[in-house]
Write an enzyme that holds these catalytic residues in place. Structure first.
Site: not given
Length: 575
Positions: A429, A191, A500, A453
Site C-alpha cells: 500500500e 453499524h 483488498c 492507501d
C-alpha cells in the site's frame, strides 16, 4: 429537481415520499444536587443502567431473529459500554463529588468519548460514534421518560430522511413501511450501514444536509447502489429510475441464482472472491453473498468503545468466533492498523505519514505480541493467515516475522496449540513496497494490495479532503502500472497476490484486473454477486484485450470512460 451525492451504504433503488424524522435530542440542564440527594440519584443511575441493559438484551434477541445471531452481536458493544467499570466510576464520581444530576453526568462523561472519536483521523473508528450516541440516548430516555418513536406510528410506505439513525433505530425499522433511508451523517462501515445491508434496506448516508433540503411528503429517489438521492425528480428521471428499480429487482434474482457457483470465466479460468469485514458479525453476510472466505479482517473494531485496550482473551474470542463461523474457509487477519493519534497518545501533525500501522506496533510491542498470541491461538482451529499493514522496507518485514517467531516459542513453552506453518503476508500500500516487491516476495507467503492507501500515497491526494477528493482516481496510469508490477512480482516469485482495497470491488475495474492476472479479489459482501457475474460473463482473452487497451492510454478520464463502456456490455444493471 435536486441531486445529492453521498455514501452508498446499502444497495437498491426505492422511490417514495419522504418522512423527515425529527432529531431526538434531550435538553440536559447543568443542575446540581444537594448532598443528601446523592444516594437517591446514584440509585436512579444504577436503575437506569440496569434497565438499559435489559432493553439491549431484548434488542439482541430481536436482531437474532431478524438478521441473524452474528449481526445481533453488534449490540454487544453497547452492553460492554454500560458495564464498563471505568465509565460507571467516572459518572458516579461526577454525581458524588461534583454533585451533578445523573442526566448531566452521563452526558458529560459520554460526550468526552464522542468528541475523542469524532476527532480521530481513522474514518472507520470515527463512524462508531453513533454507537455511543445510541447508548447515551437510551440512558437519557430511561431517566427523563420514554418518548414514543414517530417511526412506530407510520401508516404508509415512506423513505426516512434523518440527521442520523442509531443502530437500534435501524434494527427497529418496519420494512413493510420504511423502504429506504438517507442521513446527513454516517459512513459505509458504521453499524447503521451494516444493519441496513443485513435488512436489505436501500440507504445513502453522509449526505451532509439532506434534512434541510427535503420536506415531509416530497417525492424522493434513494439509489443505495450508487450513493445518490434525488429530490422531487422530473418525469424523465422518474421514468429512468423506475426502470432501474425493476432492473435491480430482476438483477438481484439472477445474482442469487449464481451465488454458489464458482467465479469462473467462460473459458474456465477460476479466481477466488473473498469478503472484507470489520467484525465477525459480518461473516454471515459474506457467506450469504457467495464469498469463499475472508480476505481482510480489519481488527481495529476490537478497540472501539473500550476505555482499556482489549486483552489477549478478548482478541482470541473474536478471532475464534470468526474462524468457527467460517467453518473451514480461510481468513486473513490484518494486524492492527492504528495510529499514534489514537487512544490517549500524543497527536501527530501528519498521522498518515507518522507512527501508524506496523510502525505503531513496533513502538507498542506489548500490544503487538498480545494480538499475535491471540491470532496464533486461533490458527489451531482453522486456516488463518496473518497480514502486516503498511510494510515499506525489508527490515520491517523481517522484524515483524521475528516477533511472530518469538511469540511462537512462548506458546510452545506454554504448550498452547497453534499452526506452526501459519502463512504471513504483507499489505502492498506504499509505492516503496512495490519497487522492492521482488525482495519482499522472497520472504513472505502472499501479497494483498491495499489500493486505498496506495493511491493516496502515490498521487498525494487525501480522498477525505473535499478540495482534492476528485483527484483520487484509481484509473491514474501510475496506479495501474504499480498494480501490474506487484502482480508480475508475485507471479515471478510464485506467491499469490490478492487485492483488498475498494478498487477490487468496483465493477469498472474487474475486467482490467482479471486481464492483469489478479487471481484473488477481496471485497465488501454486497459487491460479491456483481463481481462474480462480470467474471462469469467474459473470457480471459477478452479481459486481456481490455487490459492491453488500457495500457495504451495516458488520460485517467479516457481510461475510466473506456472501462465503463466495456463493463456496461456485460453488466448494464450496474449503471
Amino acid at each position: 429537481m435536486e441531486i445529492k451525492k453521498g455514501i452508498a451504504a446499502s444497495p437498491g433503488v426505492v422511490i417514495k415520499e419522504a418522512f423527515v424524522l425529527d432529531s431526538e435530542e434531550f435538553r440536559i440542564p447543568r443542575r446540581y444536587i444537594k448532598g443528601e440527594e446523592v444516594e437517591a440519584e446514584l440509585e436512579r443511575l444504577h436503575t437506569a443502567l440496569a434497565k438499559a441493559q435489559e432493553q439491549i438484551r431484548s434488542l439482541q434477541g430481536l436482531a437474532a431473529k431478524r438478521i441473524g445471531l452474528e449481526h445481533a452481536l453488534i449490540f454487544q458493544v453497547h452492553l460492554e459500554m454500560l458495564q464498563d467499570k471505568n465509565l460507571i466510576e467516572e459518572i458516579t464520581s461526577l454525581i458524588r463529588d461534583k454533585k451533578h444530576t445523573p442526566e448531566y453526568a452521563i452526558s458529560r462523561a459520554l460526550r468526552k468519548y464522542i468528541k475523542a472519536f469524532q476527532e480521530m483521523d481513522d474514518a472507520y473508528l470515527a463512524e462508531r460514534v453513533s454507537d455511543i450516541f445510541d447508548v447515551e440516548r437510551r440512558l437519557l430516555r430511561t431517566l427523563l421518560g420514554e418518548k414514543v418513536e414517530e417511526l412506530n406510528r407510520l401508516q404508509e410506505q415512506v423513505v426516512v430522511i434523518a440527521r442520523n439513525l442509531s443502530p437500534s433505530q435501524t434494527l427497529a425499522l418496519d420494512k413493510s413501511k420504511v423502504l429506504g433511508f438517507a442521513t446527513d451523517v454516517g459512513g459505509r462501515t458504521g453499524h447503521t450501514a451494516i444493519i441496513a445491508r443485513a435488512l436489505d434496506i436501500p440507504a445513502v448516508v453522509g449526505l451532509g444536509d439532506i434534512t434541510t433540503d427535503v420536506s415531509g411528503g416530497d417525492l424522493v429517489i434513494i439509489d443505495g447502489t450508487h450513493g445518490v438521492v434525488i429530490i422531487s425528480p422530473d418525469e424523465e428521471t422518474l421514468e429512468n429510475y423506475r426502470g432501474r428499480q425493476q432492473s435491480f429487482q430482476s438483477f438481484e434474482e439472477r445474482l442469487a441464482a449464481i451465488r454458489d457457483l464458482p467465479a469462473e470465466t467462460l473459458d474456465g479460468h477460476r479466481v477466488t472472491i473473498l469478503g472484507n469485514i470489520e467484525s465477525p458479525d459480518e461473516i454471515p453476510s459474506c457467506l450469504h453473498h457467495g464469498a469463499s472466505g475472508i480476505g481482510l479482517y480489519r481488527t481495529e473494531f476490537l478497540y472501539f468503545g473500550k476505555t482499556a485496550e482489549p486483552t489477549e482473551d478478548q482478541h482470541f474470542q473474536a478471532y475464534l468466533r470468526a474462524v468457527t463461523t467460517l467453518g473451514g474457509r480461510p481468513i486473513v487477519i490484518r494486524t492492527l492498523d492504528l495510529g499514534a493519534d489514537k487512544f490517549g497518545a500524543i497527536p501527530e501533525r501528519n498521522p498518515f505519514l507518522g507512527l501508524r500501522s506496523i510502525r505503531y506496533c513496533f513502538k507498542r510491542l506489548d500490544l503487538f505480541r498480545i494480538q499475535l498470541r491471540a491470532i496464533l491461538r486461533a490458527s489451531a482451529f482453522g486456516p488463518v493467515r496473518i497480514l502486516f499493514p503498511m510494510v515499506a522496507t525489508l527490515d520491517e518485514l523481517r522484524r515483524a516475522k521475528r516477533v511472530v517467531r518469538d511469540v511462537m516459542q512462548e506458546l510452545e513453552t506454554e504448550q498452547i496449540a497453534f499452526n506452526k506453518d501459519v502463512e504471513i503476508g504483507i499489505m502492498i500500500e506504499v509505492p516503496a513496497a512495490v519497487l522492492i516487491a521482488d525482495s519482499l516476495a522472497k520472504e513472505c507467503d502472499f501479497f494483498s494490495i491495499g489500493t486505498n492507501d496506495l493511491i493516496q500515497y502515490t498521487i498525494a491526494v487525501d480522498r477525505a479532503n473535499e478540495g482534492v477528493a476528485p483527484l483520487f482516481n484509481p484509473a491514474h496510469p501510475a496506479i495501474l502500472r504499480l498494480l501490474k508490477m506487484t502482480i508480475d512480482s508475485g507471479e515471478r516469485n510464485n506467491i499469490p497476490v490478492a487485492m483488498c482495497g475498494e478498487m477490487s470491488g468496483e465493477m469498472v475495474y474487474a475486467m482490467f484486473l482479471l486481464g492483469l492476472g489478479l487471481k484473488e479479489f477481496s471485497v465488501a459482501p454486497s459487491t460479491i454477486p456483481e463481481l462474480k457475474q462480470v467474471i462469469r460473463s467474459v473470457t480471459m482473452e477478452e479481459a486481456a484485450k481490455v487490459t492491453n487497451e488500457v495500457f495504451k492510454m495516458d488520460d485517467p478520464q479516457e481510461i475510466t470512460r473506456y472501462l465503463e463502456e466495456t463493463t456496461k456490455r456485460v453488466l448494464p444493471e450496474a449503471f
